[in-house]
Write a protein that holds these residues in place. Structure first.
Motif, PDB file in Angstrom:
ATOM      1  N   ALA A  17      33.200  46.368  27.744  1.00 38.98           N
ATOM      2  CA  ALA A  17      34.051  45.932  28.859  1.00 38.98           C
ATOM      3  C   ALA A  17      34.091  46.988  29.954  1.00 38.98           C
ATOM      4  O   ALA A  17      34.009  46.670  31.148  1.00 38.98           O
ATOM      5  CB  ALA A  17      35.465  45.639  28.343  1.00 38.98           C
ATOM      6  N   ILE A 231      36.348  41.884  25.147  1.00 41.46           N
ATOM      7  CA  ILE A 231      35.506  41.121  26.079  1.00 41.46           C
ATOM      8  C   ILE A 231      36.333  40.140  26.919  1.00 41.46           C
ATOM      9  O   ILE A 231      36.165  40.085  28.148  1.00 41.46           O
ATOM     10  CB  ILE A 231      34.374  40.395  25.331  1.00 41.46           C
ATOM     11  CG1 ILE A 231      33.540  41.389  24.505  1.00 41.46           C
ATOM     12  CG2 ILE A 231      33.484  39.643  26.316  1.00 41.46           C
ATOM     13  CD1 ILE A 231      32.952  42.521  25.306  1.00 41.46           C
ATOM     14  N   GLY A 234      38.049  42.076  29.629  1.00 41.28           N
ATOM     15  CA  GLY A 234      37.143  42.389  30.727  1.00 41.28           C
ATOM     16  C   GLY A 234      36.908  41.192  31.623  1.00 41.28           C
ATOM     17  O   GLY A 234      36.876  41.309  32.856  1.00 41.28           O
TER      18      GLY A 234
END
Length: 403
Positions: A17, A231, A234
């Protein structure tokens, strides 16, 4: 249920990320929002899902084989021509590409620092490069992980708070998020959004860092829990940046050329607080990517050349030192990075299918034992690769037509 919640934590996926939320993402996402409003948010949803599918395979490869992707390719690819092709591709796509990215990373961090200090100074890229080198020189994976987790959390706070201050149009926001559309002239922007999120060098970074973090296949649930936290976080940051730019610029008589313009133009819309938050977010994004780009390059090159992933070995250190040095030179020359970063992101999207195919091959190899890809995992990976190939071919056609 409690045991599953305990498996949700920050780890190597945070490095992923931190890597894809860099100045390139800020620039690309800002331009997407400014030029097309909320219409392309769906591309980020796809990007997050695609990233999770590919990064799960990368993490599983690292945990099960205790090798990075580069080491796996070198040790298991028997055809000499294919092996040299893979080595050349890694050097071109990861090492050389990251040298250019590093200039943009340090420039972005410098712009964020300038926003906080009130002035731009020529010494900023050098200071930031030295800071990144000092952290990497320690050779401590645990230290790097903690620093990058902190930077990701700072980015999350800064960009998501700015997004809320900008007061987005919620109906258009959810429509763009869940109803795919392709406005005229938006194809290369879609490619760039995918390319800035599903980053090829992150496959090397995640596999190698997972091998250092976890030493047994029984720890795969922790690796997947880490993935499920980092993830999507991000992706949420990227969505916040697009939406902030859409609220500030789309449909207004304002021109956006870079992230610094976004920061300054937020002042009349949302006040000094939003401007400061954007500066903090850009600084954290630049510094985090200034760490992960050299680190990923060193993992990839050392692995595929057979030097291993020891963070304190000289081949490893020389690789990231070269990346940082080139980045400092590029950033110190004062070159405007927007166009370079933009086209680099598009190139990333075109290179992704080749790198993903290497990963799928590795995860179906006998070295994975009982942890090889299932047919469901191969099907999902094939869908991601085919969509990436299709988008890449369409972008080539559009570029040739423009030329």
């Amino acid at each position: 249920m409690i045991s599953k919640l305990k498996q949700l934590s920050f780890g190597p996926a945070t490095l992923v990320a931190a890597a894809f939320i860099g100045p390139g993402t800020v620039v690309t996402a800002s331009l997407a929002g400014a030029n097309f409003g909320y219409a392309l948010l769906w591309a980020l949803v796809f990007s997050v899902l695609a990233t999770m599918i590919l990064q799960e395979m990368a993490a599983r490869l690292g945990v099960v084989t205790q090798q990075g992707l580069g080491e796996a390719i070198r040790s298991q690819l028997e055809n000499p021509l294919l092996k040299w092709f893979a080595i050349a591709l890694v050097i071109a796509a990861v090492v050389i590409g990251n040298s250019v990215y590093q200039g943009g990373n340090l420039t972005g961090a410098s712009l964020g620092m300038a926003g906080l200090l009130g002035e731009q100074a020529a010494w900023m890229p050098l200071v930031l490069g030295v800071l990144a080198a000092a952290l990497l020189w320690r050779g401590s994976y645990r230290l790097l992980e903690r620093v990058l987790i902190a930077l990701v959390l700072v980015m999350s706070l800064a960009f998501i708070t700015t997004f809320l201050i900008a007061q987005p149009d919620w109906s258009e926001f959810f429509q763009g998020l869940f109803m795919p559309s392709l406005p005229t002239g938006s194809l290369l922007t879609v490619i760039a959004l995918i390319g800035t999120t599903v980053v090829p060098y992150n496959l090397f970074l995640h596999a190698a860092s997972s091998a250092q973090k976890w030493q047994s296949p029984e720890q795969l649930p922790q690796a997947r829990g880490d993935l499920l936290v980092s993830i999507p976080l991000g992706g949420l940051i990227s969505i916040a940046i697009v939406s902030t730019a859409a609220a500030a610029f789309f449909g207004r008589a304002v021109t956006l050329e870079g992230a610094a313009d976004l920061s300054e133009s937020l002042r009349p819309l949302a006040g000094d607080g939003a401007t400061w938050l954007m500066a903090i977010g850009l600084f954290a994004a630049g510094l985090s990517s200034s760490l992960t780009a050299p680190l990923a390059s060193a993992y990839a090159l050392s692995g595929i050349l057979g030097y291993g992933g020891n963070l304190r070995s000289w081949p490893f250190r020389l690789t990231w030192l070269a990346i940082i040095a080139i980045g400092v030179v590029i950033a110190s020359l004062g070159i405007r990075p927007v166009n370079v970063i933009w086209f680099a992101q598009v190139a990333n999207g075109l290179l992704l299918p080749i790198m993903a195919l290497f990963l799928v091959w590795a995860c179906n190899h006998k070295m994975m034992g009982n942890y090889r890809n299932s047919w469901q995992q191969n099907t999902l990976a094939a869908v991601v690769v085919l969509i990436a190939v299709g988008l890449g071919l369409r972008s080539i056609g559009a570029a040739l037509q423009w030329w």
